[in-house]
Motif scaffolding. Structure first.
Motif, PDB file in Angstrom:
ATOM      1  N   ALA A  94      -2.954   8.884   1.580  1.00  0.00           N
ATOM      2  CA  ALA A  94      -3.387   8.016   0.486  1.00  0.00           C
ATOM      3  C   ALA A  94      -4.424   8.694  -0.404  1.00  0.00           C
ATOM      4  CB  ALA A  94      -3.948   6.717   1.047  1.00  0.00           C
ATOM      5  N   TYR A 152      -2.973   5.831   5.295  1.00  0.00           N
ATOM      6  CA  TYR A 152      -4.296   5.504   4.750  1.00  0.00           C
ATOM      7  C   TYR A 152      -5.438   5.796   5.735  1.00  0.00           C
ATOM      8  CZ  TYR A 152      -2.654   3.220   0.491  1.00  0.00           C
ATOM      9  OH  TYR A 152      -2.099   2.975  -0.752  1.00  0.00           O
ATOM     10  N   ASN A 180     -11.492  -2.711   3.494  1.00  0.00           N
ATOM     11  CA  ASN A 180     -10.455  -1.684   3.584  1.00  0.00           C
ATOM     12  C   ASN A 180      -9.924  -1.577   5.008  1.00  0.00           C
ATOM     13  OD1 ASN A 180      -9.028   0.125   1.944  1.00  0.00           O
ATOM     14  ND2 ASN A 180     -10.122   1.859   2.824  1.00  0.00           N
ATOM     15  N   TYR A 215      -9.512   1.014  -1.673  1.00  0.00           N
ATOM     16  CA  TYR A 215      -8.082   1.223  -1.586  1.00  0.00           C
ATOM     17  C   TYR A 215      -7.341   0.038  -0.993  1.00  0.00           C
ATOM     18  CZ  TYR A 215      -9.172   6.065  -2.617  1.00  0.00           C
ATOM     19  OH  TYR A 215      -9.613   7.209  -3.206  1.00  0.00           O
ATOM     20  N   ARG A 241       0.816  -1.211   0.000  1.00  0.00           N
ATOM     21  CA  ARG A 241       0.000   0.000   0.000  1.00  0.00           C
ATOM     22  C   ARG A 241       0.857   1.272   0.000  1.00  0.00           C
ATOM     23  NH1 ARG A 241      -5.198  -0.604   1.407  1.00  0.00           N
ATOM     24  NH2 ARG A 241      -5.323   1.119   2.905  1.00  0.00           N
TER      25      ARG A 241
END
Length: 494
Positions: free
Chosen positions: A464, A390, A400, A490, A69
């Motif tokens: 993010a 994030y 997520n 995401y 990520r």
């Protein structure tokens, strides 16, 4: 593409998905890790090796997800060094990078000494117990890999395809032969995967650190991101595939060792455990074949480790958190040649120290534990960095939150807990190397911060939502984009 102060950067788009998967597997060094660490792991947890590998793999996958990520929003050869610095604090980012640099430099010795010993065992068995001679032969292997890495990422991957391909064929043949082998020292026992094998909390933590050393190396994909095609996706996917593959391999062979050797035989074998098992499965030639596989794996992981440390030094030199010369790129090969030469010189000095340190087995035991401490440190910080980066999108969906938040956070908590809980179990030498190496990083941190490195001036924080929106605006695909850009997941698309 980021460039150095001289205007030259690493060569982009050299590596594809298959190339980086090969590098992730080679970075974990299956045969070497099993040979160098099985007896060490057995000394810590007995027949609970399969359990240690399993319970470390679950949080390790959380760290792999964190890397995947973070790599989506910041393509940087420094990997955790850049990500932690831009999300948590530049000081922590530098120490993350320093932990990788120090641990990989120590590994040059921990990896090269067995390469020397294995080479001698194949061509001159009577000399295999000579630590000075093993250090000299290992240094030759190290210098050969140094030249390959100097030649560029493409040459590095071609060499990996040959070495790792042969290694995997030998290991696959060994597993098949072991399945058909009738001789058993022990009966299979499901308790090998249970928590009851560990001697208390500290014993479990010590086993977890050793297991972390098994997996360590897959993160080379992050350090190669500036040289990889579609790196925002490829580096993360390759790391996940690579860790999944070596997890299965580690479990199968560790169970095989438990089945075929007694406790006394495992302890006596030390770093030669695979050769002993190979001789049990294939009398006459089995031991030599597996020695050959371990040798190839050792040399292959020296190469990936050199990639990690030199790319990290390159990024740190580029940011002037270490001497700027480390960010210099060779005009022909597009490799950070000053960083490569610097690592070579430092490692050769350590070879000389190792040659006078005593047995190869003792050097390996202390080095594995010390490296495990530093792995836990920078992996733990990377997991926290992913959650922080994030945080604005974590609650948009349950997947997520779980995949992008809870799992990386669990991985981080596990690594940092193992770091603290294992301190009481380690030898003074391992503690001196592990903790002393981290503290040593404070010196260049203070020096280059005072010199005015921009890295310490609070760079734009990684976020993010903002980074992925910028990527989409630039025309690159964003993770999980749906029709019309209305729904983005995401977590599930790297």
């Amino acid at each position: 593409m980021r460039t150095t102060t001289s205007g030259r950067g690493l060569q982009p788009n050299v590596l594809g998905t298959f190339d980086t998967i090969v590098m992730a597997v080679a970075g974990s060094a299956p045969a070497y890790s099993l040979a160098a660490t099985t007896a060490v792991l057995f000394g810590a947890v007995g027949f609970g090796g399969p359990a240690a590998l399993l319970y470390c793999a679950i949080p390790m996958l959380g760290i792999v997800l964190a890397y995947a990520r973070l790599g989506r929003i910041d393509v940087n050869a420094g990997a955790a060094y850049s990500w932690v610095g831009r999300t948590l604090h530049p000081f922590l980012g530098f120490l993350s990078g320093w932990a990788l640099v120090f641990s990989t430099t120590v590994f040059m010795v921990a990896g090269s000494l067995p390469a020397g010993t294995l080479t001698l065992s194949l061509i001159a068995p009577d000399l295999a117990d000579s630590t000075p001679l093993a250090a000299a032969v290992g240094a030759c292997w190290f210098l050969a890999m140094l030249l390959v890495v100097l030649g560029g990422a493409r040459l590095t991957v071609r060499a990996q395809l040959v070495m790792s391909g042969i290694e995997m064929l030998i290991l696959a043949g060994f597993v098949l032969a072991a399945v058909m082998h009738r001789g058993r020292a022990s009966a299979f026992d499901w308790s090998w995967f249970g928590l009851g094998q560990f001697h208390g909390t500290q014993g479990f933590a010590a086993g977890a650190l050793i297991a972390a050393f098994y997996y360590w190396g897959w993160d080379v994909t992050g350090n190669l991101s500036e040289e990889t095609r579609d790196s925002r996706r490829t580096a993360g996917v390759s790391a996940l595939v690579g860790v999944g593959f070596v997890f299965v391999l580690f479990e199968v062979i560790t169970v095989t060792v438990n089945l075929l050797l007694t406790a006394e035989e495992i302890r006596a074998a030390g770093p030669n455990v695979l050769a002993v098992v190979g001789q049990e499965v294939w009398p006459g030639i089995g031991g030599k074949l597996l020695v050959g596989a371990v040798l190839l794996s050792t040399v292959a992981t020296l190469e990936t480790t050199l990639i990690q440390v030199t790319r990290s030094l390159f990024a740190m030199g580029r940011d002037r958190t270490l001497p700027a010369a480390l960010g210099t790129v060779h005009r022909r090969w597009n490799t950070p040649w000053v960083a490569i030469v610097t690592v070579g010189g430092a490692a050769l000095l350590l070879f000389a120290a190792a040659a006078a340190a005593g047995s190869v087995q003792r050097v390996l035991r202390d080095a594995v534990a010390a490296i495990g401490l530093q792995i836990a440190f920078y992996y733990g910080l990377a997991g926290i960095a992913a959650v922080v980066a994030y945080k604005s999108v974590l609650f948009r969906s349950v997947p997520n939150l779980v995949i992008g938040g809870l799992w990386p956070l669990f991985g981080s908590a596990f690594m940092l807990w193992a770091f603290v809980a294992s301190l009481g179990e380690l030898s003074r030498t391992a503690l001196a190397i592990g903790l002393g190496g981290l503290l040593l990083g404070v010196v260049p941190l203070v020096v280059h911060r005072r010199a005015g490195s921009d890295y310490y001036r609070r760079p734009a924080r990684l976020d993010a939502a903002r980074a992925l929106a910028a990527t989409e605006a630039a025309g690159a695909p964003t993770p999980g984009a749906r029709t019309g850009g209305r729904d983005k997941n995401y977590a599930t698309d790297f």
